[in-house]
Design an enzyme around this catalytic site. Structure first.
Site, PDB file in Angstrom:
ATOM      1  N   SER A   1       1.865  22.354  35.135  1.00 30.81           N
ATOM      2  CA  SER A   1       1.548  22.360  36.461  1.00 30.81           C
ATOM      3  C   SER A   1       1.766  20.326  36.236  1.00 30.81           C
ATOM      4  O   SER A   1       0.999  20.081  37.213  1.00 30.81           O
ATOM      5  CB  SER A   1      -0.339  21.952  36.430  1.00 30.81           C
ATOM      6  OG  SER A   1      -1.045  20.827  35.341  1.00 30.81           O
TER       7      SER A   1
ATOM      8  N   LYS B   1      -9.319  18.267  39.845  1.00 34.97           N
ATOM      9  CA  LYS B   1      -8.018  17.633  40.255  1.00 34.97           C
ATOM     10  C   LYS B   1      -8.298  16.721  40.779  1.00 34.97           C
ATOM     11  O   LYS B   1      -8.225  15.572  41.144  1.00 34.97           O
ATOM     12  CB  LYS B   1      -6.471  18.492  40.508  1.00 34.97           C
ATOM     13  CG  LYS B   1      -5.813  19.388  38.923  1.00 34.97           C
ATOM     14  CD  LYS B   1      -4.762  20.099  38.789  1.00 34.97           C
ATOM     15  CE  LYS B   1      -4.539  20.472  36.860  1.00 34.97           C
ATOM     16  NZ  LYS B   1      -3.650  21.744  37.600  1.00 34.97           N
TER      17      LYS B   1
END
EC number: 3.4.21.53
Length: 771
Positions: A675, A718
């Site tokens: 990611s 996140k």
């Protein structure tokens, strides 16, 4: 050749009895007509005809109720008995056949043909007589109802007709059968009929004897066992041995458990083994331990669910703030239970970072259902026997912790928490996760068998709740059996509400503080969250609240203050210097420094990615303890930039003339995953093009060689990390649009979220021109 004469005699019917010629017998006469006929015969020549009734229950028989063949008898003696009954001694003389009935006022007479037998013998009749004699001998041996003297009497008779009559008179035959022999006028016919009945009776007697012998043997065995048991009781009582009483106590307890027939049979077999065993035998203690466990298990005990959805919802809301998905699932379970009683309990797996309330939530579920609660920690469990128990052959063997938990609960349907299911490990002692496959399978756990108990136990009504910090360590077959519910980290607003509603009141109560003695302002709570804790859950926040309460108690006890108020201005004097810097975004827009977003087991976090170039030969250096996948993402980002170089206005041969170094700070912490692809590519293009990266933009996404941005996981964690770091804008892959709804609404309002498909879109948002 039989000779006949026609004569007329009084008639006396017989009930259930036949008199043969040459047969002497006593008769008790009580019916009025029979007594009248008897008196008439005595007045004449002492002769009377006896004819059997077809139905012995008829008191006043008519002509059709009597057989047509009877016996002419001579009255030998008459004796009057008390009550009007007459006992008569008679002797049979000849067979007679009734031709006509003559009814008088008091009795009846009959006209009969009297048969006078002429005995004739030939070889066939001789053979029949011998065969009959042999069969009669067998009959006497088997039946034992006929005296042995009867055989001696029969052996001396040489006339075939008389022989047949005497044998027939000694047989226990029905009236109908004896009547057929009486009606057989010819001796040969009489012998053949007699043989037929004898053969049948002998077969029946043989079967009776077999049955009798079998029953007798069984009775002898039972009586012997009873006798021996009584002797054993007496001996044990004399010796002061209580084992017998113990065995009987086990039997009584086991019979009350409500076990299935097969299970009950097996347990009784173990009790019988204990009974036969010497009192001080080593295996006796093992058997007693086993039976104690069987008796103590709740085979039928079940707690009744409280199916009040409104009340359960209130309890869940009282104990926990937020966690709407889990609460909704529990309320769905309760609603279905109201409609369908036989529903199998679900296997729920709560996945989330530490401190978000997974374990305490399971306790609240048990409280809302009014079920017993059992907790079993699986952290560090490496032995399969911990789950399924040891065989009884091992010294000190015990059931596994599943059955121990059920026993401690006292019911067969508790809420059973399997804590830290992702922390199990495997070694030479077996794989405990494989042992859990049966426990956590609703199709199999209705007949769960522990190695120690070795009896099927129904776990299908147990509500199993498992907890884990991450899914990837859980074996796939085990994960497949569970319904996964993700519990993400709390937002700042949620933490403030939790602290005010739960944590601070609980810590004040534990430390003996009253509301008028101690208070913490909302801003002080926010400062504690921002500068003294960094976590997805609230465990460290509760610890900090505990520290504030403890120091407040000290001040009150030492009489320094009567009331303690914690504010933003004085909180540092209680908690010390702040441990974290709130909003760790960069101070300025810089070249080669991009802000990424990362997922960890403790929640989300921001991740600075630094890139720089220097003169060299095109060497790529990666530092910061990066995993294989993350290193591959960096190489893919570099290759993608080289492919797009002519469109990006960067040095054409930079890969030959310059060395590139990518570094992710906090190098002691391992990092991995795809990611950070767009973050590293943004840092690279920034350093190669000389353009600055916005400090208020954070990003996450996987990159391809063509510059496509692929979706990633952990979006909510996140984004919450970006919010905590005072980031204003977040770049997410377009395919993660479905995850945006999971982000709390108050956070979405404060953040600008960009959904992108290509790396060019990322660069347009994140990069600004150099000053």
């Amino acid at each position: 050749m039989e000779e006949t004469t026609i004569s007329k005699y009084p008639l006396m019917p017989l009930r259930g009895l036949i008199v043969f010629p040459n047969m002497i017998i006593h008769l008790d006469v009580g019916r009025e007509k029979s007594i009248a006929a008897l008196n008439s015969a005595m007045e004449r020549n002492s002769r009377i005809v006896l004819v059997p009734q077809k139905d012995a229950n008829i008191d006043e028989p008519v002509d059709n109720d009597l057989y047509r063949t009877g016996t002419l008898i001579e009255i030998k003696q008459v004796l009057k008995l008390p009550g009007g009954t007459i006992r008569v001694l008679v002797e049979g003389e000849n067979r007679v056949k009734i031709n006509n009935f003559y009814h008088k006022d008091k009795f009846s007479e009959v006209e009969v043909e009297v048969y006078d037998e002429k005995e004739e013998k030939n070889y066939e009749i001789e053979a029949l007589m011998r065969n009959t004699l042999y069969q009669f001998e067998q009959y006497i041996k088997l039946g034992k109802k006929t005296a042995g003297e009867s055989l001696d009497i029969v052996q001396d008779i040489s006339e075939p007709g008389r022989f047949a009559d005497v044998v027939a008179s000694h047989l226990s035959l029905k009236v109908e059968q004896k009547q057929k022999i009486l009606e057989a006028i010819q001796p040969k016919d009489r012998l053949l009929k007699l043989l037929e009945f004898l053969s049948h009776e002998i077969q029946v007697l043989e079967i009776e004897k077999k049955i009798s012998d079998r029953v007798k043997n069984q009775m002898d065995k039972t009586q012997k066992e009873y006798y021996l048991r009584e002797q054993m009781k007496a001996i044990q009582k004399e010796l002061g041995d209580t084992q017998r009483e113990e065995v009987e106590e086990y039997r009584k307890k086991v019979d009350k458990l409500g076990l299935s027939e097969q299970t009950l049979k097996k347990v009784h077999k173990e009790i019988d083994r204990l009974e036969r065993m010497a009192p001080n035998a080593a295996e006796g203690s093992v058997l007693r331990t086993y039976l104690d466990w069987v008796v103590d298990l709740p085979w039928k005990e079940e707690s009744e669910d409280k199916l009040d959805i409104a009340s359960s919802e209130k309890i869940l809301d009282e104990d926990h703030y937020g966690l709407d998905k889990v609460k909704e699932r529990i309320l769905e379970f309760l609603a279905v239970r109201q409609m369908a009683d036989e529903m199998k309990s679900p296997i729920i797996c709560l996945v989330g970072p530490p401190g978000v309330g997974k374990t305490s939530l399971a306790k609240s579920v048990a409280r809302s259902l009014e079920r017993e609660f059992v907790r079993m920690s699986l952290g560090g469990v490496r032995d399969e026997a911990e789950i399924r128990g040891h065989r009884r052959t091992y010294v000190g063997a015990l059931p596994g912790r599943i059955m121990q938990g059920i026993k401690n609960a006292g019911t067969k349907n508790p809420v059973f928490l399997l804590d830290e299911i992702d922390k199990m490990s495997t070694d030479f002692r077996g794989d405990p996760s494989a042992a859990l496959l049966e426990v956590l399978d609703p199709e199999q756990n209705s007949t769960f068998s522990d190695h120690f108990i070795e009896l099927p136990f129904d776990l299908s009504n147990v509500l199993f709740i498992t907890t884990a910090n991450a899914l990837h360590p859980i074996p796939r077959p085990l994960l497949d059996r569970m319904e996964v519910i993700n519990i993400e980290g709390y937002t700042e607003d949620e933490k403030v509400s939790i602290a005010k509603k739960y944590l601070i009141p609980r810590q004040m109560k534990e430390h003996g503080l009253k509301s008028k003695q101690f208070s913490i302002s909302k801003q002080a709570i926010i400062k504690t969250i921002r500068e003294y804790t960094r976590e997805s859950g609230v465990r460290n926040l509760e610890r900090a609240c505990g520290t504030l309460c403890r120091k407040g108690v000290k001040e009150i006890v030492s009489n320094e203050q009567e009331q303690v108020k914690i504010t933003v201005q004085n909180i540092h004097s209680y908690l010390g210097t702040p441990k974290f810097r709130w909003g760790e975004k960069e101070k300025n827009d810089e070249i080669g420094v991009a802000t990424g977003l990362a997922w960890t087991q403790t929640g989300g976090d921001i991740l600075a990615v630094e890139a720089t170039t220097m003169s060299g030969t095109g060497k790529l250096t990666l530092t910061g303890k990066l995993g294989d996948v993350m290193q591959e993402s960096a190489r893919a980002a570099l290759s993608m930039i080289r492919a797009k170089g002519k469109y990006l206005n960067i040095e054409k041969d930079f890969h030959k003339t310059r060395d590139i170094h990518i570094h992710v700070p906090e190098g002691a912490i391992p990092k991995d995953g795809p990611s950070a692809g767009i973050t590293m590519s943004t840092a690279l293009i920034s350093v190669l093009s000389g353009r600055r990266i916005r400090r208020d933009v954070a990003m996450t996404g996987e990159i391809t060689l063509r510059g496509k941005v692929l979706p990633i996981g952990g979006v909510k964690e996140k984004v919450l990390a970006a919010h905590r770091a005072a980031i204003n804008e977040v770049i997410l892959p377009k395919d993660n649009k479905r995850d945006v709804n999971d982000i709390p609404a108050n956070v979405r309002k404060k953040l600008k979220i960009h959904l992108v498909e290509t790396i060019e879109e990322v660069w347009d948002i994140a990069l600004v021109d150099a000053k």
